[in-house]
Design an enzyme around this catalytic site. Structure first.
Site, PDB file in Angstrom:
ATOM      1  N   HIS A  62      31.126 -60.962  52.318  1.00  0.00           N
ATOM      2  CA  HIS A  62      29.902 -60.638  53.058  1.00  0.00           C
ATOM      3  C   HIS A  62      29.233 -59.444  52.405  1.00  0.00           C
ATOM      4  O   HIS A  62      29.771 -58.858  51.472  1.00  0.00           O
ATOM      5  CB  HIS A  62      30.181 -60.418  54.550  1.00  0.00           C
ATOM      6  CG  HIS A  62      31.059 -59.252  54.878  1.00  0.00           C
ATOM      7  ND1 HIS A  62      32.375 -59.161  54.483  1.00  0.00           N
ATOM      8  CD2 HIS A  62      30.815 -58.106  55.576  1.00  0.00           C
ATOM      9  CE1 HIS A  62      32.901 -58.035  54.930  1.00  0.00           C
ATOM     10  NE2 HIS A  62      31.974 -57.373  55.591  1.00  0.00           N
ATOM     11  N   HIS A  75      28.417 -56.316  53.325  1.00  0.00           N
ATOM     12  CA  HIS A  75      28.621 -54.893  53.623  1.00  0.00           C
ATOM     13  C   HIS A  75      29.021 -54.110  52.371  1.00  0.00           C
ATOM     14  O   HIS A  75      29.774 -54.591  51.536  1.00  0.00           O
ATOM     15  CB  HIS A  75      29.686 -54.714  54.720  1.00  0.00           C
ATOM     16  CG  HIS A  75      29.148 -55.009  56.091  1.00  0.00           C
ATOM     17  ND1 HIS A  75      29.960 -55.307  57.156  1.00  0.00           N
ATOM     18  CD2 HIS A  75      27.869 -55.042  56.555  1.00  0.00           C
ATOM     19  CE1 HIS A  75      29.205 -55.515  58.230  1.00  0.00           C
ATOM     20  NE2 HIS A  75      27.938 -55.371  57.885  1.00  0.00           N
ATOM     21  N   ASP A  85      31.040 -51.790  51.723  1.00  0.00           N
ATOM     22  CA  ASP A  85      32.445 -51.579  51.374  1.00  0.00           C
ATOM     23  C   ASP A  85      33.126 -52.884  50.924  1.00  0.00           C
ATOM     24  O   ASP A  85      34.353 -52.958  50.836  1.00  0.00           O
ATOM     25  CB  ASP A  85      33.213 -50.925  52.538  1.00  0.00           C
ATOM     26  CG  ASP A  85      33.194 -51.749  53.804  1.00  0.00           C
ATOM     27  OD1 ASP A  85      32.209 -52.463  54.043  1.00  0.00           O
ATOM     28  OD2 ASP A  85      34.168 -51.669  54.566  1.00  0.00           O
ATOM     29  N   HIS A  86      32.337 -53.896  50.619  1.00  0.00           N
ATOM     30  CA  HIS A  86      32.862 -55.139  50.030  1.00  0.00           C
ATOM     31  C   HIS A  86      32.153 -55.504  48.732  1.00  0.00           C
ATOM     32  O   HIS A  86      32.643 -56.340  47.978  1.00  0.00           O
ATOM     33  CB  HIS A  86      32.762 -56.299  51.041  1.00  0.00           C
ATOM     34  CG  HIS A  86      33.624 -56.041  52.241  1.00  0.00           C
ATOM     35  ND1 HIS A  86      34.842 -56.644  52.433  1.00  0.00           N
ATOM     36  CD2 HIS A  86      33.462 -55.175  53.267  1.00  0.00           C
ATOM     37  CE1 HIS A  86      35.384 -56.179  53.535  1.00  0.00           C
ATOM     38  NE2 HIS A  86      34.572 -55.281  54.070  1.00  0.00           N
ATOM     39  N   HIS A 107      30.936 -61.495  62.337  1.00  0.00           N
ATOM     40  CA  HIS A 107      30.872 -60.100  61.874  1.00  0.00           C
ATOM     41  C   HIS A 107      29.520 -59.863  61.196  1.00  0.00           C
ATOM     42  O   HIS A 107      28.821 -58.903  61.481  1.00  0.00           O
ATOM     43  CB  HIS A 107      32.031 -59.858  60.913  1.00  0.00           C
ATOM     44  CG  HIS A 107      32.056 -58.500  60.285  1.00  0.00           C
ATOM     45  ND1 HIS A 107      32.284 -57.350  61.004  1.00  0.00           N
ATOM     46  CD2 HIS A 107      31.886 -58.103  58.996  1.00  0.00           C
ATOM     47  CE1 HIS A 107      32.258 -56.307  60.180  1.00  0.00           C
ATOM     48  NE2 HIS A 107      32.008 -56.735  58.953  1.00  0.00           N
ATOM     49  N   ASP A 118      35.995 -59.505  56.700  1.00  0.00           N
ATOM     50  CA  ASP A 118      36.097 -58.776  57.969  1.00  0.00           C
ATOM     51  C   ASP A 118      35.944 -59.710  59.167  1.00  0.00           C
ATOM     52  O   ASP A 118      35.575 -59.272  60.263  1.00  0.00           O
ATOM     53  CB  ASP A 118      35.016 -57.682  58.048  1.00  0.00           C
ATOM     54  CG  ASP A 118      35.270 -56.567  57.046  1.00  0.00           C
ATOM     55  OD1 ASP A 118      36.307 -56.594  56.358  1.00  0.00           O
ATOM     56  OD2 ASP A 118      34.423 -55.660  56.962  1.00  0.00           O
ATOM     57  N   HIS A 168      40.578 -55.302  55.344  1.00  0.00           N
ATOM     58  CA  HIS A 168      40.969 -53.928  55.702  1.00  0.00           C
ATOM     59  C   HIS A 168      42.424 -53.867  56.159  1.00  0.00           C
ATOM     60  O   HIS A 168      42.949 -54.830  56.723  1.00  0.00           O
ATOM     61  CB  HIS A 168      40.110 -53.388  56.858  1.00  0.00           C
ATOM     62  CG  HIS A 168      38.695 -53.082  56.487  1.00  0.00           C
ATOM     63  ND1 HIS A 168      38.290 -51.848  56.044  1.00  0.00           N
ATOM     64  CD2 HIS A 168      37.581 -53.856  56.497  1.00  0.00           C
ATOM     65  CE1 HIS A 168      36.981 -51.872  55.801  1.00  0.00           C
ATOM     66  NE2 HIS A 168      36.533 -53.083  56.066  1.00  0.00           N
TER      67      HIS A 168
HETATM   68 ZN   LIG Z   1      32.113 -55.727  57.033  1.00  0.00          ZN
END
Ligand SMILES: [Zn+2]
Length: 241
Positions: free
Chosen positions: A53, A55, A57-58, A112, A131, A169
């Site tokens: 996805h 975001h 942090d990905h 998400h 996530d 995570h």
């Molecule tokens: Zn995420």
């Protein structure tokens, strides 16, 4: 097939996915540094980035890794066009492509985010869930509805029981504290708490889980209705366990 978790940022996991022929992909590179170190340590040559996805942090390492490693195939959901840096492949539910000799299937799993996807390695029996599905938990509903998450988790739960689950995570211990709150008498959850604690004490990741485990311990996979999932999700958002 070799799958290597790469710890990034505070509690993110990127992964190296290396097929027996040497074909290799990077899943969800939050940042380039630790991924480049792992690429070097394992002597592999990744040719693709798979994003679950959009975001940061990905996908934060996408552009630097593409440049450093000469990667031209950057995958993500079609609806994430413009939100995933360097994206070149625009996926839809049911798409298939290959990594060496391995077939990779795509599940669209919104909740998400609206463009969340899972990468399913059928023969190797592994799934990258980002996530959406965590070990013993699920992601917050930033863009989607409880109904979307309910359907997405059901899709993942329908994969074969032995499928290994690689998520985005290391949230397992906190997720299990909430799971115990929901089902205090579950021996499966108590057992999972002990295993997770032992793994973390040894500095090891708690991934992968298996689909069969998630069906026994995950309060969101175990929610019987959309309303139950919605209730558990909002309780978890405020849970201070
Ligand atoms: Zn995420």
């Amino acid at each position: 097939m070799k799958i290597v978790p790469v710890a990034c940022l505070k509690d993110n996991y990127a992964y190296l996915v290396c097929e027996d022929s040497g074909a290799c992909a990077i899943v969800d590179p939050s940042e380039a540094g630790p991924v480049l170190a792992a690429v070097k340590a394992h002597g592999v040559k990744p040719t693709a980035i798979w994003n679950t996805h959009h975001h940061y942090d990905h996908v934060g390492g996408n552009e630097e890794l593409a440049k450093e490693l000469g990667i031209s195939d950057v995958y993500g959901h079609a609806s994430d066009r413009g939100r995933i840096p360097g994206q070149t492949k625009f996926l839809e539910e049911g798409d298939r492509f290959t990594l060496g000799a391995a077939s990779v299937g795509i599940l669209h799993i919104p909740g998400h985010t609206l463009g969340a996807v899972a990468y399913v390695l059928t023969t190797a029996g592994a799934v990258f869930t980002g996530d959406t599905l965590f070990v013993a938990g699920c992601g917050r509903l930033f863009e989607g509805t409880p109904e979307m998450m309910f359907v997405s988790l059901a899709k993942l739960a329908a994969l074969p029981d032995e499928t290994r689950v690689y998520c985005g995570h290391e949230y397992t211990e906190a997720n299990l504290r909430f799971a115990r709150e929901i089902e205090p008498d579950s021996t499966a959850i108590l057992g999972a708490i002990a295993s997770a604690r032992a793994a973390r004490e040894h500095g090891e990741p708690t991934v992968p889980s298996r689909i069969a485990d998630e069906k026994r311990i995950n309060p969101f996979v175990r929610a019987k209705t959309v309303a139950e999932l919605a209730d558990r999700r909002s309780r978890k958002d405020n849970f201070k366990g």
